[in-house]
Design a protein around this motif. Structure first.
Motif: not given
Length: 285
Positions: A76-80, A88-90, A99-104, A150-156
């Motif tokens: 999983a780390l390799a893929g990320a 899902w965040w893709q 940077q937000y995708r990295d954080f998630i 963005l709120v959808e992302v926060r809840l996900a």
């Protein structure tokens, strides 16, 4: 100073090198076994290049690693690290900055998170109403559709608290963040009641740092420490800025921020006292 993928590439490479050495193999032997050039093994181990999850699986097979959880984590780390994996965040790539995708990605792979918040309620504990108000305040000028996304992302993101196993969240929140009426008084009361409910989850440990504690090390700013299963060397500190995020992974940085979190925990109210304070705020006391 590193950005998210570079941190993971380097740390993943270090772990793969450790596993190779534990298997008593040279990089040349591994390369010959897999039909690769030795330079490919070297680039992977030093983090100079990414590695596909399938190649990680092949390396782990050569090294005799059969722990399914460890194999899944490293793949999983390799893929990320290379933006692969179908997470899902893709689906929000056009909306979320890298940077937000990295954080998630880090958040989704971590087994535990320790966070100090001085201005807002932790994102994993926000209500939709509060999250919408924070998003509008922090990113002024966005149209309603982008704010909603963005709120959808926060809840996900909050699903990590209900995963199997769930993320273990330890949060110290400054009283100032709970007193600030983000979204208005009624919205804030609902947010405070939500915190009381979330604090009942066994994987959530919530403490309040009261005004009475005076000056504290957290005045330098909020931070979060992610820890990962099996491999403590993958732990990383994330510090958010207005336009970017800073990732710290040197052992001395991790020790310093771990000590800082321990210090603010010691200054915070007990769990019971924290909930009593939040309940009083919610009731307008």
């Amino acid at each position: 100073m590193w950005h998210g993928p570079a941190v993971r590439r380097r740390k993943l490479g270090e772990e793969l090198r450790r596993l190779r050495c534990a298997a008593a193999l040279t990089s040349g032997e591994v390369a010959r076994h897999l039909g690769w050039h030795q330079s490919k093994v070297s680039r992977i181990e030093t983090g100079r290049s990414g590695v596909k999850p399938a190649d990680v699986a092949r390396l782990l097979q050569v090294y005799g690693v059969d722990d399914p959880e460890l194999r899944a984590l490293l793949e999983a780390l390799a893929g990320a690290a290379d933006g692969r994996g179908g997470q899902w965040w893709q689906a929000y790539r056009g909306l979320l900055p890298p940077q937000y995708r990295d954080f998630i990605s880090l958040e989704s792979q971590a087994s535990a998170a320790r966070t100090l918040e001085t201005s807002v309620v932790p994102g994993l504990l926000q209500t939709p109403e509060y999250a919408r108000a924070v998003t509008r305040a922090a990113l002024g000028g966005l149209d309603a559709a982008r704010v909603d996304s963005l709120v959808e992302v926060r809840l996900a993101r909050q699903e990590v608290l209900r995963a199997d196993p769930p993320l273990e969240l330890s949060a110290v929140v400054d009283e100032a963040a709970l007193r600030r009426e983000v979204g208005g008084a009624a919205a804030m009361r609902r947010q405070l009641r939500h915190l009381l409910e979330a604090a009942q989850l066994p994987q959530v440990r919530l403490r309040v740092l009261p005004f009475s504690s005076g000056g504290h090390i957290g005045l330098t700013g909020p931070f979060i420490i992610f820890s990962f299963p099996h491999i403590s060397d993958l732990d990383v500190v994330v510090i958010d800025h207005l336009t970017s995020s800073l990732y710290l992974e040197r052992r001395e940085d991790l020790e310093a921020y771990s000590a800082a979190f321990h210090t603010v925990e010691a200054q915070a109210l007990s769990f019971k006292e924290s909930l009593n304070l939040i309940a009083g705020m919610a009731d307008g006391v």
